[in-house]
Scaffold this motif. Structure first.
Motif, PDB file in Angstrom:
ATOM      1  N   THR A  44       2.710   7.883  19.046  1.00 48.10           N
ATOM      2  CA  THR A  44       3.212   6.652  18.435  1.00 48.10           C
ATOM      3  C   THR A  44       3.371   5.573  19.497  1.00 48.10           C
ATOM      4  N   ARG A  71       6.138   8.972  21.021  1.00 45.85           N
ATOM      5  CA  ARG A  71       6.518  10.218  20.352  1.00 45.85           C
ATOM      6  C   ARG A  71       5.279  10.865  19.728  1.00 45.85           C
ATOM      7  N   GLY A  96       3.002  11.667  16.816  1.00 50.46           N
ATOM      8  CA  GLY A  96       2.699  10.934  15.582  1.00 50.46           C
ATOM      9  C   GLY A  96       1.457  10.102  15.810  1.00 50.46           C
ATOM     10  N   THR A  97       1.147   9.253  14.851  1.00 49.13           N
ATOM     11  CA  THR A  97      -0.003   8.378  15.047  1.00 49.13           C
ATOM     12  C   THR A  97       0.410   6.937  14.798  1.00 49.13           C
ATOM     13  N   PHE A 119      -0.752   3.063  13.781  1.00 45.62           N
ATOM     14  CA  PHE A 119      -1.722   2.141  13.180  1.00 45.62           C
ATOM     15  C   PHE A 119      -2.229   1.150  14.230  1.00 45.62           C
ATOM     16  N   ASP A 120      -1.306   0.592  15.018  1.00 39.35           N
ATOM     17  CA  ASP A 120      -1.703  -0.421  15.998  1.00 39.35           C
ATOM     18  C   ASP A 120      -2.589   0.175  17.092  1.00 39.35           C
ATOM     19  N   SER A 179      -2.148  13.232   8.882  1.00 37.54           N
ATOM     20  CA  SER A 179      -1.732  11.841   8.880  1.00 37.54           C
ATOM     21  C   SER A 179      -2.521  11.015   9.890  1.00 37.54           C
ATOM     22  N   LEU A 209      -5.028   9.650   7.644  1.00 31.71           N
ATOM     23  CA  LEU A 209      -4.441   8.615   6.785  1.00 31.71           C
ATOM     24  C   LEU A 209      -4.251   7.311   7.554  1.00 31.71           C
ATOM     25  N   THR A 232      -6.239   3.786   6.881  1.00 30.73           N
ATOM     26  CA  THR A 232      -5.501   2.547   6.656  1.00 30.73           C
ATOM     27  C   THR A 232      -5.977   1.473   7.632  1.00 30.73           C
ATOM     28  N   ASN A 265      11.272   8.924  10.528  1.00 28.69           N
ATOM     29  CA  ASN A 265      10.217   7.910  10.450  1.00 28.69           C
ATOM     30  C   ASN A 265      10.526   6.828   9.418  1.00 28.69           C
ATOM     31  N   ARG A 322      13.295   4.571  10.609  1.00 28.52           N
ATOM     32  CA  ARG A 322      12.810   3.609  11.603  1.00 28.52           C
ATOM     33  C   ARG A 322      12.074   2.468  10.900  1.00 28.52           C
ATOM     34  N   ILE A 358       3.524   0.381   7.791  1.00 29.62           N
ATOM     35  CA  ILE A 358       2.244   0.835   8.347  1.00 29.62           C
ATOM     36  C   ILE A 358       2.286   0.836   9.873  1.00 29.62           C
ATOM     37  N   SER A 359       2.921  -0.174  10.451  1.00 28.28           N
ATOM     38  CA  SER A 359       2.874  -0.247  11.912  1.00 28.28           C
ATOM     39  C   SER A 359       4.064   0.412  12.608  1.00 28.28           C
ATOM     40  N   THR A 360       5.079   0.854  11.868  1.00 27.77           N
ATOM     41  CA  THR A 360       6.213   1.469  12.583  1.00 27.77           C
ATOM     42  C   THR A 360       6.477   2.931  12.238  1.00 27.77           C
ATOM     43  N   GLY A 403       5.369   6.583  12.173  1.00 26.28           N
ATOM     44  CA  GLY A 403       4.300   7.336  12.837  1.00 26.28           C
ATOM     45  C   GLY A 403       3.722   8.489  12.047  1.00 26.28           C
ATOM     46  N   GLY A 404       4.374   8.917  10.983  1.00 34.07           N
ATOM     47  CA  GLY A 404       3.872  10.078  10.237  1.00 34.07           C
ATOM     48  C   GLY A 404       3.040   9.665   9.041  1.00 34.07           C
ATOM     49  N   ALA A 405       2.755  10.637   8.176  1.00 40.29           N
ATOM     50  CA  ALA A 405       1.942  10.366   6.996  1.00 40.29           C
ATOM     51  C   ALA A 405       2.617   9.352   6.075  1.00 40.29           C
ATOM     52  N   PRO A 423       1.200   5.357   6.420  1.00 41.18           N
ATOM     53  CA  PRO A 423       0.056   4.928   5.626  1.00 41.18           C
ATOM     54  C   PRO A 423       0.251   5.121   4.120  1.00 41.18           C
ATOM     55  N   LEU A 424       0.968   6.162   3.706  1.00 39.45           N
ATOM     56  CA  LEU A 424       1.117   6.412   2.266  1.00 39.45           C
ATOM     57  C   LEU A 424       2.025   5.366   1.616  1.00 39.45           C
ATOM     58  N   THR A 462       0.523   1.807   2.011  1.00 43.37           N
ATOM     59  CA  THR A 462      -0.496   1.513   1.012  1.00 43.37           C
ATOM     60  C   THR A 462       0.147   1.253  -0.353  1.00 43.37           C
ATOM     61  N   GLY A 493      -4.012   9.464  -0.130  1.00 43.51           N
ATOM     62  CA  GLY A 493      -3.700  10.858   0.219  1.00 43.51           C
ATOM     63  C   GLY A 493      -4.482  11.891  -0.571  1.00 43.51           C
ATOM     64  N   ARG A 539       1.158  18.859   5.590  1.00 42.45           N
ATOM     65  CA  ARG A 539       1.544  19.918   6.524  1.00 42.45           C
ATOM     66  C   ARG A 539       2.119  21.135   5.799  1.00 42.45           C
TER      67      ARG A 539
END
Lengths: 253, 215
Positions: A44, A48, A50-51, A53-54, A77, A80, A84, B41, B44, B74-76, B78-80, B83-84, B87, B122, B179
């Motif tokens: 992230t 951390r 995670g993934t 977007f930016d 994810s 995902l 996105t 997540n 946050r 979307i930008s903060t 970090g998990g699934a 984006p879910l 969106t 998803g 998961r």
């Protein structure tokens, strides 16, 4: 020598939940693909698991210098987040970014070698996907070869009596692997890159000489005998060049 | 009486509050069958949205608020869930368009667009033990309420009730997506954290509506 990120080459993005995995894979693939834009997008924004977007978006933009980019992802994810990110690209760029459905490490390395060889976007994606076939049960040589790779058992079955054979419309040479660690990743990649410079189809023990994963899956160790063959009448130079490379021991004697 | 920008902003504030309040519970649910980051997540993400509400231009619509939430998640996150939900809010924003006031039918349409966005992203189906198992009953209940002439507040109340029931109903299911699907039969007996957070967010929407319309 092309610069890293040469605009004629397809770039790669490695998306992982872990920045260490993504960065480690860049290091690994760079050994075999020094001129390809390999970009890590792991973890992230604040480091951390995670993934991001930016990060993924920035990595795609960095990797694609016009010839397109292939994205490899780890767990759910990551895909995902990448999908996105693709939604937010402009149409023109989105058309040349592909998420490859392939295992991150094996697919990533195979794709990197294909990109290094100058393959176009669809061929780099196909190289990544070829890793799907090598990781399951029953992955014989044909399965390992991937698309466009209808293995050629005929050449493997040719007589072994002579080191050089010129049969009807075909030519082959038999060599012994002499380098200490056998045909491991680096020499295999060197072999595949050389094979890619020729237009003719060449096989190694019946396997496509351009398929890195298929060749690595042969498990050729020191002392192993390999038959390099082409059924193409124009393939003599390619067979000789590849056989000479094997004979040279890849500089690893 | 329709729902306007005041409702939308209040919904976001209430969402941030309720997610913060249930952060530990969501983490626990996710730790049981996932990777344990859902509460963290989402907290946050919504915490990051709240200060941005102050920057909304005068004349902003509910759709603008939904879009702000989408981009921030979307930008903060970090998990699934990033984006879910991102969106979902993005599709909801598109469905809301530039309308300044949303009636019952508009709310039902927005919820359906959000759910469709999550499904497209998803690829989950009903019964896979995901947030869709809260969303789809909510969308169906909202559509039925709107068709019977309910106002926006009543439509959201129906959606929130159905989402809560849907979240509880994920407990006996075997996870087939995300998961938790790695656990197979061992996921039985646990509530899906995404379905639970959906129920919390839709309840926050309904509460904000009944507050704003004095119902």
């Amino acid at each position: 020598m092309p610069e890293v990120g040469d605009s004629s080459r397809v770039g790669l993005v490695f998306v992982s939940h872990s920045s260490k995995i993504a960065e480690g894979l860049v290091d690994l693939a760079a050994q075999m693909a020094p001129t390809v834009a390999l970009v890590a997008a792991g973890g992230t924004d604040d480091g951390r698991i995670g993934t991001s977007f930016d990060r993924v978006t920035a990595a795609i933009v960095e990797a694609d210098s016009g010839a397109g980019a292939v994205v490899l992802c780890d767990l759910g994810s990551a895909i995902l987040t990448t999908e996105t990110a693709l939604d937010f690209l402009d149409d023109e760029q989105r058309a040349r970014v592909v998420i490859a459905d392939a295992p991150l490490v094996e697919g990533g390395v195979a794709a990197a070698v294909a990109a290094e060889a100058g393959d176009a976007l669809d061929a780099v994606v196909a190289a990544a996907r070829s890793a799907n076939a090598t990781s399951g049960d029953g992955g014989g040589p044909d399965a390992a070869g991937g698309p466009g790779d209808a293995g050629a058992p005929a050449s493997a079955a040719q007589p072994e009596a002579a080191a050089t054979t010129a049969t009807t419309g075909g030519y082959s040479r038999r060599e012994t692997i002499t380098n200490h660690d056998g045909l491991h990743a680096r020499p295999a990649a060197e072999f595949v890159k050389l094979a890619s410079t020729f237009g003719q189809r060449v096989t190694v023990n019946g396997i496509d000489a351009r398929s890195l994963l298929a060749i690595m899956s042969l498990g050729l160790t020191k002392g192993a005998s390999v038959e390099i063959a082409s059924e193409d009448p124009e393939g003599v130079a390619a067979v000789d060049a590849l056989a000479d490379l094997v004979q040279s021991g890849f500089g690893e004697h | 009486m329709g729902l306007d920008i005041t409702w939308a902003v209040d919904w976001v504030r209430r969402s941030a509050d309720v997610i913060a309040e249930h952060r530990v519970e969501l983490i626990r649910l996710d730790r049981d069958i996932g990777d344990g980051d859902h509460g963290e997540n989402l907290d946050r993400g919504f915490t990051a949205v709240v200060p941005k509400l102050d920057d909304l231009a005068a004349g902003s619509t509910p759709g603008d608020v939904l879009k702000l939430v989408a981009m921030t998640l979307i930008s903060t996150v970090g998990g699934a869930a990033g984006p879910l939900y991102g969106t979902a809010y993005l599709k909801a924003a598109a469905a809301a368009g530039s309308e300044s006031s949303l009636d019952g039918e508009a709310v039902a349409r927005i919820l359906a667009a959000a759910r469709d966005g999550i499904v497209a992203r998803g690829k989950a189906e009903s019964g896979d033990k995901t947030m869709i198992d809260a969303w789809t009953p909510a969308v169906d209940a909202a559509a039925a309420a709107a068709a019977s002439g309910a106002d926006a507040t009543a439509v959201l109340a129906a959606a929130a009730d159905a989402a809560e029931a849907g979240a509880v109903a994920t407990e006996p299911l075997v996870a087939r997506k995300g998961r938790a699907s790695y656990l197979g039969e061992r996921s039985v007996g646990h509530r899906d954290p995404g379905a639970q957070s959906t129920a919390l967010l839709l309840r926050a929407a309904a509460d904000a509506a009944s507050e704003s319309t004095g119902a």
